[in-house]
Design a protein around this motif. Structure first.
Motif, PDB file in Angstrom:
ATOM      1  N   GLU A  97      39.704 165.922  20.906  1.00 33.78           N
ATOM      2  CA  GLU A  97      39.581 164.937  19.820  1.00 33.78           C
ATOM      3  C   GLU A  97      40.661 163.870  19.944  1.00 33.78           C
ATOM      4  O   GLU A  97      40.408 162.673  19.742  1.00 33.78           O
ATOM      5  CB  GLU A  97      39.661 165.639  18.466  1.00 33.78           C
ATOM      6  N   ARG A  98      41.868 164.304  20.254  1.00 38.02           N
ATOM      7  CA  ARG A  98      42.970 163.337  20.397  1.00 38.02           C
ATOM      8  C   ARG A  98      42.787 162.482  21.644  1.00 38.02           C
ATOM      9  O   ARG A  98      43.049 161.276  21.621  1.00 38.02           O
ATOM     10  CB  ARG A  98      44.311 164.070  20.444  1.00 38.02           C
ATOM     11  N   LYS A  99      42.363 163.121  22.731  1.00 42.52           N
ATOM     12  CA  LYS A  99      42.230 162.401  24.006  1.00 42.52           C
ATOM     13  C   LYS A  99      41.143 161.329  23.946  1.00 42.52           C
ATOM     14  O   LYS A  99      41.339 160.190  24.403  1.00 42.52           O
ATOM     15  CB  LYS A  99      41.907 163.383  25.130  1.00 42.52           C
ATOM     16  N   PHE A 100      40.008 161.681  23.358  1.00 44.19           N
ATOM     17  CA  PHE A 100      38.867 160.771  23.376  1.00 44.19           C
ATOM     18  C   PHE A 100      38.638 160.044  22.053  1.00 44.19           C
ATOM     19  O   PHE A 100      37.726 159.242  21.937  1.00 44.19           O
ATOM     20  CB  PHE A 100      37.589 161.551  23.750  1.00 44.19           C
ATOM     21  N   ASP A 101      39.449 160.347  21.033  1.00 50.91           N
ATOM     22  CA  ASP A 101      39.292 159.753  19.713  1.00 50.91           C
ATOM     23  C   ASP A 101      37.895 160.033  19.160  1.00 50.91           C
ATOM     24  O   ASP A 101      37.134 159.113  18.792  1.00 50.91           O
ATOM     25  CB  ASP A 101      39.549 158.241  19.763  1.00 50.91           C
ATOM     26  N   ILE A 102      37.575 161.312  19.094  1.00 49.80           N
ATOM     27  CA  ILE A 102      36.271 161.745  18.614  1.00 49.80           C
ATOM     28  C   ILE A 102      36.464 162.867  17.590  1.00 49.80           C
ATOM     29  O   ILE A 102      37.582 163.324  17.355  1.00 49.80           O
ATOM     30  CB  ILE A 102      35.377 162.258  19.761  1.00 49.80           C
ATOM     31  N   THR A 103      35.349 163.307  16.999  1.00 49.31           N
ATOM     32  CA  THR A 103      35.361 164.446  16.086  1.00 49.31           C
ATOM     33  C   THR A 103      34.414 165.513  16.624  1.00 49.31           C
ATOM     34  O   THR A 103      33.264 165.203  16.995  1.00 49.31           O
ATOM     35  CB  THR A 103      34.898 164.031  14.678  1.00 49.31           C
ATOM     36  N   ILE A 104      34.907 166.749  16.693  1.00 48.14           N
ATOM     37  CA  ILE A 104      34.120 167.869  17.197  1.00 48.14           C
ATOM     38  C   ILE A 104      33.998 168.926  16.106  1.00 48.14           C
ATOM     39  O   ILE A 104      34.981 169.274  15.447  1.00 48.14           O
ATOM     40  CB  ILE A 104      34.763 168.487  18.457  1.00 48.14           C
ATOM     41  N   ARG A 105      32.811 169.460  15.938  1.00 48.27           N
ATOM     42  CA  ARG A 105      32.574 170.542  14.998  1.00 48.27           C
ATOM     43  C   ARG A 105      32.062 171.766  15.772  1.00 48.27           C
ATOM     44  O   ARG A 105      31.095 171.661  16.538  1.00 48.27           O
ATOM     45  CB  ARG A 105      31.539 170.136  13.943  1.00 48.27           C
ATOM     46  N   LEU A 106      32.705 172.900  15.558  1.00 50.01           N
ATOM     47  CA  LEU A 106      32.326 174.143  16.212  1.00 50.01           C
ATOM     48  C   LEU A 106      31.794 175.125  15.185  1.00 50.01           C
ATOM     49  O   LEU A 106      32.321 175.196  14.073  1.00 50.01           O
ATOM     50  CB  LEU A 106      33.530 174.776  16.911  1.00 50.01           C
ATOM     51  N   ASN A 107      30.783 175.901  15.557  1.00 53.52           N
ATOM     52  CA  ASN A 107      30.421 176.997  14.669  1.00 53.52           C
ATOM     53  C   ASN A 107      31.414 178.132  14.869  1.00 53.52           C
ATOM     54  O   ASN A 107      32.136 178.187  15.863  1.00 53.52           O
ATOM     55  CB  ASN A 107      28.973 177.434  14.882  1.00 53.52           C
ATOM     56  N   ALA A 108      31.512 179.034  13.923  1.00 55.00           N
ATOM     57  CA  ALA A 108      32.553 180.061  13.912  1.00 55.00           C
ATOM     58  C   ALA A 108      32.562 180.895  15.178  1.00 55.00           C
ATOM     59  O   ALA A 108      33.633 181.279  15.667  1.00 55.00           O
ATOM     60  CB  ALA A 108      32.373 180.963  12.690  1.00 55.00           C
ATOM     61  N   ALA A 109      31.398 181.178  15.744  1.00 58.86           N
ATOM     62  CA  ALA A 109      31.313 182.038  16.932  1.00 58.86           C
ATOM     63  C   ALA A 109      31.970 181.389  18.148  1.00 58.86           C
ATOM     64  O   ALA A 109      32.426 182.096  19.060  1.00 58.86           O
ATOM     65  CB  ALA A 109      29.854 182.380  17.238  1.00 58.86           C
ATOM     66  N   MET A 110      32.040 180.069  18.155  1.00 58.55           N
ATOM     67  CA  MET A 110      32.570 179.365  19.325  1.00 58.55           C
ATOM     68  C   MET A 110      34.082 179.151  19.265  1.00 58.55           C
ATOM     69  O   MET A 110      34.713 178.882  20.287  1.00 58.55           O
ATOM     70  CB  MET A 110      31.885 177.998  19.465  1.00 58.55           C
ATOM     71  N   GLU A 111      34.660 179.247  18.095  1.00 57.20           N
ATOM     72  CA  GLU A 111      36.071 178.875  17.929  1.00 57.20           C
ATOM     73  C   GLU A 111      37.017 179.704  18.795  1.00 57.20           C
ATOM     74  O   GLU A 111      38.009 179.190  19.309  1.00 57.20           O
ATOM     75  CB  GLU A 111      36.469 178.994  16.455  1.00 57.20           C
ATOM     76  N   ASN A 112      36.715 180.982  18.957  1.00 58.20           N
ATOM     77  CA  ASN A 112      37.634 181.862  19.676  1.00 58.20           C
ATOM     78  C   ASN A 112      37.253 182.082  21.135  1.00 58.20           C
ATOM     79  O   ASN A 112      37.839 182.939  21.796  1.00 58.20           O
ATOM     80  CB  ASN A 112      37.729 183.209  18.955  1.00 58.20           C
TER      81      ASN A 112
END
Length: 328
Positions: free
Chosen positions: A269-284
């Motif tokens: 997000e910082r590198k590309f100046d974007i917003t990413i949303r993850l579902n809970a299963a993907m976070e870890n």
């Protein structure tokens, strides 16, 4: 002194016209006769006694004057010594408070440089120290370094190439860490949102400790070593690192070594100046990969393909969903 002279002197005293020296003489003359009563004498004996008393009085007055001169000299000497001590004291006070005086007369100005997401920034500080700031970082620094230390404040990530000044240590303060060096190159990653903050050394020696009391031991780092501070536990640990990997971000290269997908998403997000949303299963999901300067869409597609996940962009937000994954 004969009787006529003494009589004349007494008259002057009674008419308040005698000098201080004449008053002193009369007092001494009177004291002499009180201390040594004179019997009935012949005129010649009386004259001789008066002369002796006169000599004694004159000698005493001279002695008193000499004592006054000595006391005057001593006083002047004491005054001169006090002046010297006062001058030294003022000099020491002026020297010890010199920086405070300068700060009043010519205050040090501070600049706060904030790097937006998707950008990097380089700056040369007043002492010649070079600083490269990563995306989303903030550096507060003075227009000159005054006093016994050189100090800056960092939020985010920065690579410091510090100019060596043995008598003026360089200090970087973050929200959680205190880093001190003399002249060296090192990297600090201390984003407020991150659960782990790190200091890694490329050259020289770096002392790291926490700003919080009882948060952990201080560590001394040399090249290829790093300090890791866990925000949740307040523990500061020392380990090894590949310093080349740690500073590769300056060239647009990101090295992930078993980082969670949640951490990776925040970095992207910082590198590309974007917003990413993850579902809970993907976070870890753990990520072990190197990401270069490919466009953001290609980078995210490559990651999701390896994790058997799906990506969808809605209103400039990247949604990554999946059932979970193994390390990649």
């Amino acid at each position: 002194m004969n009787k006529r002279s003494l009589t004349t002197l007494i008259k002057k005293f009674l008419n308040n016209r005698s000098t201080q020296e004449e008053n002193e003489f009369l007092k001494a003359y009177d004291d002499a006769f009180e201390n040594e009563p004179v019997p009935q004498l012949s005129e010649s004996q009386e004259t001789r006694l008066e002369n002796e008393i006169f000599q004694r009085i004159t000698s005493q007055i001279r002695h008193d004057r000499e004592e006054k001169v000595i006391r005057h000299i001593q006083f002047r000497t004491l005054l001169m010594a006090a002046s010297v001590v006062l001058a030294l004291g003022i000099g020491w006070l002026f020297y010890s408070k010199w920086n405070s005086i300068l700060n009043i007369v010519s205050p040090v100005e501070y600049t706060e440089l904030q790097v937006p997401a998707g950008k990097l920034s380089k700056i040369t500080l007043a002492d010649g120290t070079l600083v490269t700031l990563n995306a989303g970082s903030k550096l507060k620094y003075p227009n000159l370094f005054r006093g016994d230390i050189r100090e800056v404040q960092l939020e985010g990530e920065g690579y410091f190439q510090v100019t060596k000044r043995p008598k003026q240590p360089f200090i970087v303060r973050t929200e959680k860490l205190h880093v001190q060096v003399l002249g060296t190159s090192f990297n600090i990653r201390s984003y407020r949102q991150d659960a782990l903050m790190e200091v890694s050394v490329v050259e020289g020696k770096v002392a790291v400790d926490s700003n919080e009391k009882g948060a952990g031991r201080s560590v001394l780092l040399t090249p290829q070593q790093k300090a890791s501070y866990t925000v949740a536990t307040g523990v500061l640990e020392k380990g090894i690192c590949d310093s080349a990997d740690e500073i590769a971000w300056q060239n647009g290269v990101l090295n992930f070594r078993n980082n969670s997908m949640k951490e990776v998403a925040r970095v992207l997000e910082r590198k590309f100046d974007i917003t990413i949303r993850l579902n809970a299963a993907m976070e870890n999901c753990n990520v072990y990969a190197q990401i270069g300067n490919e466009p953001v869409d290609l980078t995210l597609k490559a990651l999701t393909r390896l994790m058997d996940a799906k990506i969808k962009k809605v209103n400039d937000i990247y949604h990554i969903t999946g059932a979970g994954c193994t390390s990649i």
